[in-house]
Design an enzyme around this catalytic site. Structure first.
Site, short mmCIF file in Angstrom:
data_model
loop_
_atom_site.label_atom_id
_atom_site.label_comp_id
_atom_site.label_asym_id
_atom_site.label_seq_id
_atom_site.Cartn_x
_atom_site.Cartn_y
_atom_site.Cartn_z
N GLU A 32 4.18 -8.73 13.96
CA GLU A 32 3.44 -9.21 15.13
C GLU A 32 2.94 -10.64 14.94
O GLU A 32 2.54 -11.29 15.89
CB GLU A 32 2.30 -8.25 15.52
CG GLU A 32 1.18 -8.16 14.51
CD GLU A 32 1.29 -6.95 13.60
OE1 GLU A 32 0.23 -6.41 13.25
OE2 GLU A 32 2.40 -6.56 13.20
N ARG A 47 0.81 -1.22 0.00
CA ARG A 47 0.00 0.00 0.00
C ARG A 47 0.85 1.27 0.00
O ARG A 47 0.39 2.32 -0.44
CB ARG A 47 -1.02 -0.05 1.14
CG ARG A 47 -2.13 -1.06 0.81
CD ARG A 47 -2.95 -1.48 2.01
NE ARG A 47 -2.19 -2.16 3.03
CZ ARG A 47 -1.83 -3.45 3.00
NH1 ARG A 47 -2.17 -4.20 2.00
NH2 ARG A 47 -1.16 -3.97 3.99
#
Length: 165
Positions: free
Chosen positions: A85, A48
């Site tokens: 994460e 993005r």
């Protein structure tokens, strides 16, 4: 939202790009903030960061440099591995993409744990260029990414369009 794995909160910024008014507003806010900064290139982080970074570079009359996931660039690259994460990953930049006098603005969609951002800043350093700022649309402050980037790169400004998302 449990994407890409259970327990991960995914924030999708693609609807901003789908709305011409919102997209231009976001690009205008970034351009306004950096119009007198001396930036020579926009660096976008896959994927993005490409959408917003390439459009911003064209709007500001600057070159655009992609940072891609490992194995996607055709020439010799610098590579950095980092933790997400939800696992590990690696990103790369062409070794000749930036020069020592280049001043760059790095753009990505979301700042979460800071792993991707720090890896991108490491790559820019390996090229010998100077990262002036990191631009993110959303900052997920509860994940601590801003503190991580600030510790590793205190000289890099973090500009967030929608803080505390």
């Amino acid at each position: 939202m449990d994407y890409p794995v259970p327990g991960v909160i995914f924030k999708d910024v693609t609807p901003i790009a789908a709305n011409a008014v919102a997209f231009n507003s976001v690009l205008g806010a970034i351009e306004s903030h950096f119009s007198k900064s001396g930036v020579t290139h926009i660096v976008g982080i896959e994927a993005r960061g490409f959408i917003f970074g390439a459009a911003l570079a064209a709007r500001m009359g600057l070159g655009f440099i992609p940072i891609r996931k490992s194995g996607k660039l055709p020439r010799q690259t610098h590579r950095v591995e980092y933790a997400l994460e939800y696992g590990n990953d690696a990103i790369e930049i062409h070794t000749d993409a930036l020069k020592p006098n280049d001043v760059v603005l790095v753009i990505d969609d979301v700042l979460a744990t800071g792993g991707t951002a720090c890896a991108a800043l490491d790559l820019i350093s390996q090229c010998g260029a100077k990262a002036e700022s990191l631009v993110v649309l959303l900052n997920l402050e509860f994940l601590g990414g801003q503190a991580t980037v600030n510790r590793a790169y205190p000289e890099v400004e973090i500009f967030t369009l929608f803080p505390d998302a």
